[in-house]
Design an enzyme around this catalytic site. Structure first.
Site, PDB file in Angstrom:
ATOM      1  N   GLU A   1      -1.779  -3.319  -3.019  1.00  0.00           N
ATOM      2  CA  GLU A   1      -1.171  -2.426  -3.521  1.00  0.00           C
ATOM      3  C   GLU A   1      -1.513  -1.999  -5.368  1.00  0.00           C
ATOM      4  O   GLU A   1      -1.492  -0.673  -5.712  1.00  0.00           O
ATOM      5  CB  GLU A   1      -0.075  -2.499  -4.406  1.00  0.00           C
TER       6      GLU A   1
ATOM      7  N   GLY B   1       3.314  -3.378   1.913  1.00  0.00           N
ATOM      8  CA  GLY B   1       4.600  -3.718   2.465  1.00  0.00           C
ATOM      9  C   GLY B   1       5.071  -4.567   4.132  1.00  0.00           C
ATOM     10  O   GLY B   1       5.748  -4.826   4.602  1.00  0.00           O
TER      11      GLY B   1
ATOM     12  N   GLU C   1       5.353  -8.307   2.913  1.00  0.00           N
ATOM     13  CA  GLU C   1       7.071  -7.905   2.344  1.00  0.00           C
ATOM     14  C   GLU C   1       7.574  -7.891   3.340  1.00  0.00           C
ATOM     15  O   GLU C   1       8.582  -8.809   3.785  1.00  0.00           O
ATOM     16  CB  GLU C   1       7.005  -6.681   1.690  1.00  0.00           C
TER      17      GLU C   1
ATOM     18  N   ALA D   1       2.547  -0.053   3.069  1.00  0.00           N
ATOM     19  CA  ALA D   1       3.225   1.138   4.146  1.00  0.00           C
ATOM     20  C   ALA D   1       2.447   1.947   4.298  1.00  0.00           C
ATOM     21  O   ALA D   1       1.605   2.292   4.121  1.00  0.00           O
ATOM     22  CB  ALA D   1       4.244   1.881   2.437  1.00  0.00           C
TER      23      ALA D   1
HETATM   24  C1  HSC Z   1       2.234  -0.789   0.757  1.00  0.00           C
HETATM   25  O1  HSC Z   1       2.442  -1.365   1.177  1.00  0.00           O
HETATM   26  C2  HSC Z   1       3.622  -0.776  -0.771  1.00  0.00           C
HETATM   27  C3  HSC Z   1       4.957  -1.323  -0.326  1.00  0.00           C
HETATM   28  O2  HSC Z   1       4.114  -2.551  -0.872  1.00  0.00           O
HETATM   29  C4  HSC Z   1       5.955  -0.645  -1.127  1.00  0.00           C
HETATM   30  C5  HSC Z   1       6.580   0.347  -0.384  1.00  0.00           C
HETATM   31  C6  HSC Z   1       7.537   0.467  -0.694  1.00  0.00           C
HETATM   32  C7  HSC Z   1       8.387   2.319  -0.770  1.00  0.00           C
HETATM   33  C8  HSC Z   1       9.565   2.060  -1.436  1.00  0.00           C
HETATM   34  C9  HSC Z   1       9.997   3.643  -1.342  1.00  0.00           C
HETATM   35  C10 HSC Z   1      11.397   3.487  -2.661  1.00  0.00           C
HETATM   36  N1  HSC Z   1      -0.921   3.886   4.959  1.00  0.00           N
HETATM   37  O3  HSC Z   1      -9.830   2.047   6.603  1.00  0.00           O
HETATM   38  P1  HSC Z   1      -9.689   2.536   7.903  1.00  0.00           P
HETATM   39  C11 HSC Z   1      -5.051   5.021   8.440  1.00  0.00           C
HETATM   40  S1  HSC Z   1       0.841   0.413  -0.345  1.00  0.00           S
HETATM   41  C12 HSC Z   1      -1.548   5.291   5.592  1.00  0.00           C
HETATM   42  O4  HSC Z   1     -10.923   3.264   7.970  1.00  0.00           O
HETATM   43  P2  HSC Z   1     -10.591   0.181   8.407  1.00  0.00           P
HETATM   44  C13 HSC Z   1      -6.560   5.226   7.873  1.00  0.00           C
HETATM   45  O5  HSC Z   1      -6.555   6.001   6.587  1.00  0.00           O
HETATM   46  C14 HSC Z   1      -0.262   0.108   0.987  1.00  0.00           C
HETATM   47  N2  HSC Z   1      -2.990   5.380   7.154  1.00  0.00           N
HETATM   48  O6  HSC Z   1      -9.503   1.116   8.859  1.00  0.00           O
HETATM   49  C15 HSC Z   1      -7.411   5.355   8.905  1.00  0.00           C
HETATM   50  O7  HSC Z   1      -7.012   6.768   9.313  1.00  0.00           O
HETATM   51  P3  HSC Z   1      -7.992   7.384  10.202  1.00  0.00           P
HETATM   52  C16 HSC Z   1      -0.728  -1.492   0.813  1.00  0.00           C
HETATM   53  C17 HSC Z   1      -3.264   4.058   6.601  1.00  0.00           C
HETATM   54  O8  HSC Z   1     -10.501  -0.794  10.237  1.00  0.00           O
HETATM   55  C18 HSC Z   1      -7.426   4.731   9.629  1.00  0.00           C
HETATM   56  O9  HSC Z   1      -6.130   3.983   9.185  1.00  0.00           O
HETATM   57  N3  HSC Z   1      -1.887  -1.098   1.637  1.00  0.00           N
HETATM   58  C19 HSC Z   1      -2.860   3.196   5.492  1.00  0.00           C
HETATM   59  O10 HSC Z   1     -11.876  -0.349   8.121  1.00  0.00           O
HETATM   60  C20 HSC Z   1      -8.173   3.828   9.872  1.00  0.00           C
HETATM   61  O11 HSC Z   1      -8.363   2.965   8.824  1.00  0.00           O
HETATM   62  C21 HSC Z   1      -2.954  -1.610   1.923  1.00  0.00           C
HETATM   63  O12 HSC Z   1      -3.111  -0.814   0.572  1.00  0.00           O
HETATM   64  C22 HSC Z   1      -1.829   3.242   5.620  1.00  0.00           C
HETATM   65  N4  HSC Z   1      -1.291   2.124   4.640  1.00  0.00           N
HETATM   66  O13 HSC Z   1      -9.877  -1.053   7.637  1.00  0.00           O
HETATM   67  C23 HSC Z   1      -3.850  -1.252   2.903  1.00  0.00           C
HETATM   68  N5  HSC Z   1      -4.306   2.209   6.097  1.00  0.00           N
HETATM   69  O14 HSC Z   1      -8.932   7.644  11.613  1.00  0.00           O
HETATM   70  C24 HSC Z   1      -4.885  -0.073   3.175  1.00  0.00           C
HETATM   71  C25 HSC Z   1      -5.221   2.849   6.581  1.00  0.00           C
HETATM   72  O15 HSC Z   1      -7.159   8.977  10.720  1.00  0.00           O
HETATM   73  N6  HSC Z   1      -5.796   0.070   4.425  1.00  0.00           N
HETATM   74  N7  HSC Z   1      -4.781   3.574   7.282  1.00  0.00           N
HETATM   75  O16 HSC Z   1      -8.921   8.296   9.145  1.00  0.00           O
HETATM   76  C26 HSC Z   1      -6.988  -0.258   4.492  1.00  0.00           C
HETATM   77  O17 HSC Z   1      -7.137  -1.485   3.693  1.00  0.00           O
HETATM   78  C27 HSC Z   1      -7.858  -0.584   5.439  1.00  0.00           C
HETATM   79  O18 HSC Z   1      -7.402   0.564   6.081  1.00  0.00           O
HETATM   80  C28 HSC Z   1      -7.119  -1.517   6.792  1.00  0.00           C
HETATM   81  C29 HSC Z   1      -8.722  -1.071   7.321  1.00  0.00           C
HETATM   82  C30 HSC Z   1      -7.973  -2.941   5.823  1.00  0.00           C
HETATM   83  C31 HSC Z   1      -5.919  -2.217   7.059  1.00  0.00           C
END
Ligand code: HSC
Length: 630
Positions: free
Chosen positions: A125, A102, A105, A63
């Site tokens: 998450e 997400g 998912e 997400a």
């Molecule tokens: C989730 O998914 C919740 C869901 O289960 C449910 C949702 C339901 C909602 C219900 C409502 C009713 N979002 O790390 P990097 C950006 S929670 C936004 O340097 P890398 C990051 O800020 C999410 N932005 O790259 C950066 O931006 P900048 C679960 C995100 O190659 C750029 O991307 N997922 C983002 O070293 C590059 O990032 C996670 O926790 C995100 N989710 O690593 C995964 N992810 O360039 C989190 C990245 O502008 N992400 N960005 O500064 C990571 O672990 C790492 O970023 C990667 C890439 C491994 C994807």
């Protein structure tokens, strides 16, 4: 192309390609575009099956974390997943890169999943204080049972495609040609014409309900940090998957997700995640670094040896320079000891260790650094630094950069006298330097931007998080000094070292690395401040110091102070950092608390004028982060 989703037709297959760089985060626009593209494909009588794939480096990595603090817009991710699952035509998800949270998912709501062999899958998450909130806690156990589902969701660790296939999370793996393979599979399914089986109807993971219940009971008993509520809620949701009808399970999950989303721990962890990403936004971010393949390190003390181990581990060639033979041998032995510990722990193979060692040289002659594109001197070996300063003309070849840990090092003046001041930069390494994540870089007024970019890129390459300080002061060291002084004040008020340690531990500090150095001796006193008071004094000292660093432009933004605290001082990540805590408490209240303490030690606790400025305009520190932090 409908915005962020490209539509193409291949025979009877509709190919929907998600395109929302950099990581295809499932923001509102992407969700809405995918819902519209899906509806169109479902309505199109010529389409028999649908493939969802992603452009760029990855299938959605989750997400959009930045949306969690904004007003809800667009179709909700759980609803989009339900719509995918309810499609009357087979939907195939084609995964590459990092299919996380997400994103995974979304794939689980599809009817079939295939992945590139290099893909990584996971539910991170929990690291954000959350649980999978788009059906993940309900669909995953149906496919792979409670044990594996809990392992994935509670650890947050990623697994490879082969492992995901073996446990039944996905249905196929291809070495290459992912999209074509998915289209071919979809074409076969379209030709078969059978209605798809939704994941909600799968029961493989429920084969042995007694074992399932036993695993849940055991997971509930497992010891955990009581301040992090997500794991317990994950266990509840996975239990609900077995006990409740699917839709009731989804509602249960949604409630748990909503509760966690607004919890202080999730806010803190979210802030910490985004703050670390913001760190890369520096004035020299766009500059091309100079290439570095050969590095020199001055001094083989604990910091130098650790740095060398990290540099070698990243494939670089390195030379250790010491003042004399004995020191050189001791330094090389230190590196060998670090290597052996890594091998014993299974983190380094003997072959990789031998290859690292082949790339290492050692000498007492600084001229041997000629050819190194970067020289790092953490400042542990003053005699070696002195010798290098004398021989700098021969050692610092054109284009090479010089990173110095000691602000008083003779190398600063030596570099300037060679007309090379632009190539020198300040460097503060946290210990243990072979694994500690943070390095603080502080350009001097004369440092060229290209030098900063080059040293930062080198440190990124060895896996370090780089904090960019400015104006001649290190953010991390300033914070450490403030924390140390606050502890000294508490000791003067009668707190024993054990009381100081207990107060920090109860607050949540990781104490292994002694965040504020050795604990001060206690003054003789009949009374002692309470643990809460000690921790509060320390927190307020960090906030006051952080505010001063921001006001003086030493920290590029308040969230950098938070990263320095969490990664450099062991400040609890789930609290976000001192500046985040100040924002959460309210700046007026924090300012008043500081004013009350300032009578005891004005240098330590008096609030900088930036408090009054922010309070007057109704702003918070996060408003200075550049609009990207949570
Ligand atoms: C989730 O998914 C919740 C869901 O289960 C449910 C949702 C339901 C909602 C219900 C409502 C009713 N979002 O790390 P990097 C950006 S929670 C936004 O340097 P890398 C990051 O800020 C999410 N932005 O790259 C950066 O931006 P900048 C679960 C995100 O190659 C750029 O991307 N997922 C983002 O070293 C590059 O990032 C996670 O926790 C995100 N989710 O690593 C995964 N992810 O360039 C989190 C990245 O502008 N992400 N960005 O500064 C990571 O672990 C790492 O970023 C990667 C890439 C491994 C994807």
């Amino acid at each position: 192309m409908a915005g962020t989703v490209a539509r193409a037709t291949r025979g009877r297959v509709a190919l929907l390609t998600l395109d929302n760089p950099p990581v295809n985060a499932l923001g509102a626009a992407l969700r809405d575009d995918l819902a519209a593209a899906l509806d169109a494909a479902i309505e199109d009588a010529a389409v028999g099956a649908i493939v969802i794939a992603a452009a760029g480096r990855t299938f959605p990595a989750g997400a959009d974390i930045r949306e969690f603090d904004a007003e809800a817009r667009g179709i909700a991710l759980p609803d989009l997943c339900d719509r995918i699952e309810a499609a009357p035509k087979p939907v195939i998800a084609a995964l590459h890169g990092t299919a996380l949270g997400g994103g995974l998912e979304l794939a689980l709501a599809a009817h079939v999943r295939i992945a590139l062999a290099s893909a990584r899958l996971g539910f991170p998450e929990v690291k954000l204080g959350l649980l999978p909130g788009a059906g993940g806690t309900q669909r995953t156990p149906r496919l792979i049972g409670a044990e594996q589902a809990l392992r994935l969701m509670i650890s947050g660790q990623r697994i490879g495609a082969a492992e995901a296939l073996a446990m039944g999370l996905i249905d196929g793996v291809v070495e290459e040609g992912l999209t074509e393979a998915a289209i071919a599979l979809a074409a076969d399914l379209a030709a078969e014409g059978k209605p798809p089986v939704p994941t909600r109807a799968r029961r493989t993971g429920f084969r042995d309900p007694v074992l399932y219940a036993r695993i849940i009971a055991a997971a509930r008993e497992a010891p955990r940090n009581a301040r992090l509520p997500a794991p317990d809620r994950i266990v509840d949701c996975v239990e609900a998957a077995l006990l409740l009808p699917f839709d009731a399970g989804l509602t249960f999950e949604r409630t748990a997700f909503a509760d966690l989303l607004t919890s202080p721990a999730a806010k803190g962890l979210r802030h910490a995640f985004l703050a670390e990403r913001l760190l890369r936004h520096t004035p020299e971010a766009g500059l091309a670094p100079r290439p570095v393949a050969q590095v020199g390190v001055v001094g083989g003390g604990p910091v130098g040896a650790g740095l060398l181990a990290a540099l070698l581990g990243a494939g670089l060639r390195a030379t250790l320079i010491e003042a004399d033979r004995d020191a050189l041998i001791a330094g090389l032995e230190r590196i060998a000891t670090l290597h052996e510990a890594e091998v014993a722990a299974g983190r380094l193979t003997p072959e990789a260790r031998d290859a690292d060692w082949e790339r290492l040289a050692g000498s007492v002659d600084p001229a041997r650094l000629a050819g190194a594109e970067a020289i790092l001197d953490p400042g542990e070996a003053p005699q070696a630094s002195l010798a290098l300063a004398d021989a700098l003309a021969a050692s610092l070849t054109p284009g090479a950069v010089l990173a110095l840990g000691d602000p008083a090092s003779p190398l600063w003046a030596a570099a300037a006298s060679l007309g090379r001041a632009g190539d020198a930069i300040g460097l503060a390494v946290t210990e243990p330097s072979h694994v500690a994540p943070l390095v603080d870089l502080c350009p001097a007024p004369a440092t060229a931007a290209e030098t900063t970019a080059t040293v930062a890129a080198l440190l990124h390459r060895v896996g370090k998080t780089v904090l960019r300080s400015a104006n001649g002061t290190f953010v991390l060291e300033s914070l450490r000094a403030a924390g140390r002084r606050a502890l000294r004040r508490a000791a003067e008020a009668g707190a024993a070292p054990e009381a100081l340690e207990a107060a920090l531990r109860d607050f949540g500090f990781a104490l292994g690395a002694r965040p504020f150095g050795a604990l001060p001796a206690t003054a003789v006193s009949d009374t002692s401040p309470s643990g809460e008071r000690i921790a509060e004094g320390c927190l307020l000292a960090l906030i006051a110091a952080g505010a001063r660093l921001v006001a003086a432009g030493v920290a590029l933004r308040p969230s950098d102070v938070d990263v320095a605290a969490t990664l450099g001082l062991g400040f609890p990540r789930w609290r976000g950092g001192p500046m985040h805590m100040a924002d959460e408490r309210g700046l007026l209240q924090v300012r008043n608390a500081l004013l009350a303490l300032a009578a005891e030690d004005a240098d330590l606790w008096s609030p900088a004028a930036i408090f009054d400025h922010l309070i007057k305009y109704g702003e918070r520190f996060r408003d200075l982060d550049g609009g990207k932090s949570a």
